[in-house]
Design a protein around this motif. Structure first.
Motif, PDB file in Angstrom:
ATOM      1  N   THR A   1       0.493  -3.207 -13.075  1.00  0.00           N
ATOM      2  CA  THR A   1       1.056  -4.535 -12.794  1.00  0.00           C
ATOM      3  C   THR A   1       1.551  -4.695 -11.355  1.00  0.00           C
ATOM      4  O   THR A   1       2.238  -5.675 -11.066  1.00  0.00           O
ATOM      5  N   TYR A   2       1.215  -3.751 -10.471  1.00  0.00           N
ATOM      6  CA  TYR A   2       1.667  -3.880  -9.072  1.00  0.00           C
ATOM      7  C   TYR A   2       1.158  -5.217  -8.516  1.00  0.00           C
ATOM      8  O   TYR A   2      -0.023  -5.517  -8.640  1.00  0.00           O
ATOM      9  N   LYS A   3       2.059  -6.028  -7.966  1.00  0.00           N
ATOM     10  CA  LYS A   3       1.751  -7.349  -7.384  1.00  0.00           C
ATOM     11  C   LYS A   3       1.672  -8.469  -8.423  1.00  0.00           C
ATOM     12  O   LYS A   3       1.442  -9.618  -8.057  1.00  0.00           O
TER      13      LYS A   3
ATOM     14  N   ILE B   1      -5.791   6.559  -0.553  1.00  0.00           N
ATOM     15  CA  ILE B   1      -5.871   5.167  -0.088  1.00  0.00           C
ATOM     16  C   ILE B   1      -5.034   4.952   1.171  1.00  0.00           C
ATOM     17  O   ILE B   1      -5.506   4.421   2.167  1.00  0.00           O
ATOM     18  N   ASN B   2      -3.752   5.361   1.099  1.00  0.00           N
ATOM     19  CA  ASN B   2      -2.840   5.098   2.227  1.00  0.00           C
ATOM     20  C   ASN B   2      -2.256   6.378   2.805  1.00  0.00           C
ATOM     21  O   ASN B   2      -1.175   6.371   3.377  1.00  0.00           O
ATOM     22  N   ASP B   3      -2.943   7.500   2.577  1.00  0.00           N
ATOM     23  CA  ASP B   3      -2.476   8.778   3.094  1.00  0.00           C
ATOM     24  C   ASP B   3      -1.040   9.096   2.652  1.00  0.00           C
ATOM     25  O   ASP B   3      -0.230   9.604   3.434  1.00  0.00           O
ATOM     26  N   GLN B   4      -0.726   8.770   1.375  1.00  0.00           N
ATOM     27  CA  GLN B   4       0.631   9.036   0.873  1.00  0.00           C
ATOM     28  C   GLN B   4       0.665  10.431   0.232  1.00  0.00           C
ATOM     29  O   GLN B   4       0.454  10.572  -0.970  1.00  0.00           O
ATOM     30  N   ASP B   5       0.923  11.452   1.063  1.00  0.00           N
ATOM     31  CA  ASP B   5       0.989  12.831   0.570  1.00  0.00           C
ATOM     32  C   ASP B   5       2.415  13.088   0.076  1.00  0.00           C
ATOM     33  O   ASP B   5       3.358  13.070   0.879  1.00  0.00           O
TER      34      ASP B   5
ATOM     35  N   PHE C   1      -9.402   2.545  -7.031  1.00  0.00           N
ATOM     36  CA  PHE C   1      -9.268   2.681  -5.574  1.00  0.00           C
ATOM     37  C   PHE C   1      -8.637   1.443  -4.930  1.00  0.00           C
ATOM     38  O   PHE C   1      -8.620   1.296  -3.724  1.00  0.00           O
ATOM     39  N   ARG C   2      -8.132   0.530  -5.750  1.00  0.00           N
ATOM     40  CA  ARG C   2      -7.415  -0.674  -5.324  1.00  0.00           C
ATOM     41  C   ARG C   2      -8.267  -1.649  -4.490  1.00  0.00           C
ATOM     42  O   ARG C   2      -8.225  -2.841  -4.688  1.00  0.00           O
ATOM     43  N   THR C   3      -9.035  -1.132  -3.547  1.00  0.00           N
ATOM     44  CA  THR C   3      -9.810  -2.019  -2.665  1.00  0.00           C
ATOM     45  C   THR C   3     -11.224  -2.198  -3.214  1.00  0.00           C
ATOM     46  O   THR C   3     -11.573  -1.639  -4.243  1.00  0.00           O
TER      47      THR C   3
ATOM     48  N   ILE D   1      10.251   9.034 -12.632  1.00  0.00           N
ATOM     49  CA  ILE D   1      10.787   9.057 -11.252  1.00  0.00           C
ATOM     50  C   ILE D   1       9.605   8.709 -10.350  1.00  0.00           C
ATOM     51  O   ILE D   1       8.564   9.385 -10.398  1.00  0.00           O
ATOM     52  N   HIS D   2       9.732   7.646  -9.547  1.00  0.00           N
ATOM     53  CA  HIS D   2       8.567   7.078  -8.849  1.00  0.00           C
ATOM     54  C   HIS D   2       7.965   8.041  -7.809  1.00  0.00           C
ATOM     55  O   HIS D   2       6.758   8.219  -7.756  1.00  0.00           O
ATOM     56  N   TRP D   3       8.806   8.629  -6.973  1.00  0.00           N
ATOM     57  CA  TRP D   3       8.346   9.592  -5.944  1.00  0.00           C
ATOM     58  C   TRP D   3       9.382  10.713  -5.868  1.00  0.00           C
ATOM     59  O   TRP D   3      10.583  10.448  -6.022  1.00  0.00           O
ATOM     60  N   PRO D   4       8.969  11.948  -5.567  1.00  0.00           N
ATOM     61  CA  PRO D   4       9.968  13.042  -5.498  1.00  0.00           C
ATOM     62  C   PRO D   4      10.877  12.952  -4.265  1.00  0.00           C
ATOM     63  O   PRO D   4      12.013  13.409  -4.315  1.00  0.00           O
TER      64      PRO D   4
ATOM     65  N   ASN E   1      10.712  -1.087  -8.278  1.00  0.00           N
ATOM     66  CA  ASN E   1      10.332  -1.539  -6.941  1.00  0.00           C
ATOM     67  C   ASN E   1       9.249  -2.615  -6.928  1.00  0.00           C
ATOM     68  O   ASN E   1       9.020  -3.221  -5.887  1.00  0.00           O
ATOM     69  N   TYR E   2       8.562  -2.844  -8.045  1.00  0.00           N
ATOM     70  CA  TYR E   2       7.561  -3.924  -8.072  1.00  0.00           C
ATOM     71  C   TYR E   2       8.254  -5.283  -8.254  1.00  0.00           C
ATOM     72  O   TYR E   2       7.602  -6.309  -8.192  1.00  0.00           O
ATOM     73  N   GLU E   3       9.555  -5.243  -8.527  1.00  0.00           N
ATOM     74  CA  GLU E   3      10.331  -6.481  -8.747  1.00  0.00           C
ATOM     75  C   GLU E   3       9.686  -7.313  -9.857  1.00  0.00           C
ATOM     76  O   GLU E   3       9.631  -8.543  -9.752  1.00  0.00           O
TER      77      GLU E   3
ATOM     78  N   VAL F   1       5.251  15.033   1.903  1.00  0.00           N
ATOM     79  CA  VAL F   1       5.976  14.507   3.066  1.00  0.00           C
ATOM     80  C   VAL F   1       6.362  13.028   2.953  1.00  0.00           C
ATOM     81  O   VAL F   1       7.329  12.574   3.571  1.00  0.00           O
ATOM     82  N   TYR F   2       5.596  12.264   2.157  1.00  0.00           N
ATOM     83  CA  TYR F   2       5.853  10.819   2.043  1.00  0.00           C
ATOM     84  C   TYR F   2       7.150  10.581   1.269  1.00  0.00           C
ATOM     85  O   TYR F   2       7.407  11.245   0.262  1.00  0.00           O
ATOM     86  N   GLU F   3       7.965   9.654   1.727  1.00  0.00           N
ATOM     87  CA  GLU F   3       9.190   9.309   1.000  1.00  0.00           C
ATOM     88  C   GLU F   3       9.217   7.800   0.801  1.00  0.00           C
ATOM     89  O   GLU F   3       8.958   7.042   1.738  1.00  0.00           O
ATOM     90  N   GLU F   4       9.509   7.354  -0.407  1.00  0.00           N
ATOM     91  CA  GLU F   4       9.575   5.914  -0.673  1.00  0.00           C
ATOM     92  C   GLU F   4      10.928   5.581  -1.301  1.00  0.00           C
ATOM     93  O   GLU F   4      11.353   6.251  -2.238  1.00  0.00           O
ATOM     94  N   PHE F   5      11.556   4.567  -0.804  1.00  0.00           N
ATOM     95  CA  PHE F   5      12.907   4.246  -1.280  1.00  0.00           C
ATOM     96  C   PHE F   5      12.930   2.938  -2.044  1.00  0.00           C
ATOM     97  O   PHE F   5      13.798   2.609  -2.760  1.00  0.00           O
TER      98      PHE F   5
HETATM   99  O1  LIG Z   1       2.656   0.865  -5.917  1.00  0.00           O
HETATM  100  C1  LIG Z   1       3.368   1.876  -6.015  1.00  0.00           C
HETATM  101  O2  LIG Z   1       3.746   2.302  -7.116  1.00  0.00           O
HETATM  102  C2  LIG Z   1       3.776   2.616  -4.816  1.00  0.00           C
HETATM  103  O3  LIG Z   1       4.395   3.633  -4.945  1.00  0.00           O
HETATM  104  C3  LIG Z   1       3.425   2.141  -3.441  1.00  0.00           C
HETATM  105  O4  LIG Z   1       3.717   3.125  -2.482  1.00  0.00           O
HETATM  106  C4  LIG Z   1       1.996   1.782  -3.261  1.00  0.00           C
HETATM  107  O5  LIG Z   1       1.249   2.944  -3.462  1.00  0.00           O
HETATM  108  C5  LIG Z   1       1.715   1.219  -1.913  1.00  0.00           C
HETATM  109  O6  LIG Z   1       0.726   1.541  -1.362  1.00  0.00           O
HETATM  110  C6  LIG Z   1       2.631   0.267  -1.270  1.00  0.00           C
HETATM  111  O7  LIG Z   1       2.069  -0.165  -0.069  1.00  0.00           O
END
Ligand SMILES: O=C(O)C(=O)[C@@H](O)[C@H](O)C(=O)CO
Ligand SMILES: NC(=O)C1=CN([C@@H]2O[C@H](COP(=O)(O)OP(=O)(O)OC[C@H]3O[C@@H](n4cnc5c(N)ncnc54)[C@H](OP(=O)(O)O)[C@@H]3O)[C@@H](O)[C@H]2O)C=CC1
Length: 280
Positions: free
Chosen positions: A23-25, A269-273, A193-195, A109-112, A51-53, A276-280
């Motif tokens: 349901t993202y977006k 997709i967005n190089d979210q490793d 792959f979203r795109t 937990i969304h991200w570590p 975080n998707y509100e 190292v990647y942190e999301e708040f």
């Molecule tokens: O959509 C999510 O759950 C995320 O964690 C986001 O980081 C998403 O992957 C994203 O690319 C936001 O630009």
């Protein structure tokens, strides 16, 4: 069209469908209509996140359908900025208020956020929230084996689910094997792959032609045969139905290998490793 969805058993004994709905977006009234359509089209596992509100949007969709609450498996996720024990408990409660639900079936937990290093505290809050009936199954998202090991070492509880980026361009072979060994269900985020890239791929097109299926059905069937649970998002009722109509054919070993071989080291997709990647 056969859209009967099989179920997978989690390590806590609960069941989830082997394909869910992303349901993202999807927000507001348009989002609620899309999610309501998805439920009416047969989806029972619905993914969302603080975080998707859109936890409120998901709640509105649930109230609009006639599908009983107990048939649904509703997921949400804890954001990185609320990893302290007390913040995590408050956020779980806020997620419930936003969706107007008494319990979440799955909370992750969304991200570590390893640099922040509070995910064990957050995990303890999820364990306690499950004990108190606010959550039925607890899991994580984007956790690497080192993070999962630490959760078990420090709390004695291994997650039921790890939701990770997974698609033919990033097949997560070693992570999936690790999950299997530790009885964790792999959920695939951005399974398409979203795109639009996946829909232009000639190799996948050839396999689709061979089976007289769409590209999306080939990719989602590939997830299913890997033992992963994909959560494709679509705003279109037609594509929603197309995406869960994957249980009346099989890919052979050659198709599976061909699809897996599309993976490349920079396939994210967005190089979210997550190391190292942190999301708040
Ligand atoms: O959509 C999510 O759950 C995320 O964690 C986001 O980081 C998403 O992957 C994203 O690319 C936001 O630009
Ligand atoms: N835990 C995490 O960190 C993350 C979790 N997620 C979760 O995973 C879910 C799925 O991932 P998402 O990033 O949305 O991407 P997906 O891989 O599900 O792709 C969605 C895109 O594909 C299109 N699409 C869907 N079905 C078809 C079809 N049959 N034919 C053609 N196009 C199609 C959609 O368009 P249209 O809507 O127009 O049909 C949309 O543009 C998210 O919604 C979210 O719930 C996502 C990212 C990170």
């Amino acid at each position: 069209m056969n859209t009967q969805i099989p179920e997978a058993k989690l390590n806590d004994g609960n069941l989830i469908p082997v394909i869910g709905f992303g349901t993202y977006k999807l927000i507001g009234n348009e989002g609620a209509i899309a999610i309501e359509n998805a439920i009416n089209n047969g989806y029972r596992l619905i993914d969302s996140a603080y975080n998707y509100e859109n936890e409120g949007t998901v709640g509105a969709a649930i109230r609009r359908t006639s599908v009983p609450r107990e048939e649904l498996r509703i997921t949400s996720k804890l954001p990185g900025r609320y990893h302290t024990y007390q913040d995590a408990l408050h956020t779980i409660q806020e997620s419930l208020y936003r969706a107007n639900l008494d319990y979440y079936d799955v909370y992750l937990i969304h991200w570590p956020n390893p640099k922040q290093d509070q995910y064990v505290e957050a995990w303890q809050a999820l364990i306690d929230a499950r004990k108190w009936g606010l959550i039925r199954s607890i899991g994580v998202s984007n956790f690497l084996p080192e993070h999962l090991n630490r959760l078990e070492e420090e709390t004695g509880v291994m997650p039921s689910i790890n939701q990770v980026e997974l698609h033919p361009f990033f097949n997560q072979e070693s992570q999936r094997k690790w999950h299997e060994k530790h009885h964790i269900i792999t959920e695939s985020w951005s399974p398409l792959f979203r795109t639009s890239n996946v829909f232009k791929n000639e190799t996948i097109k050839d396999i689709a032609l061979k089976h007289n299926k769409t590209i999306s059905q080939i990719v989602l069937r590939w997830h299913y045969q890997l033992g992963a649970v994909p959560i494709p998002k679509s705003s279109s009722p037609v594509r929603q139905l197309e995406n869960i109509s994957i249980f009346d054919f099989s890919l052979d070993d050659k198709d599976m290998t061909t699809l897996a071989n599309l993976t490349r080291p920079d396939g994210r997709i967005n190089d979210q490793d997550p190391a190292v990647y942190e999301e708040f």
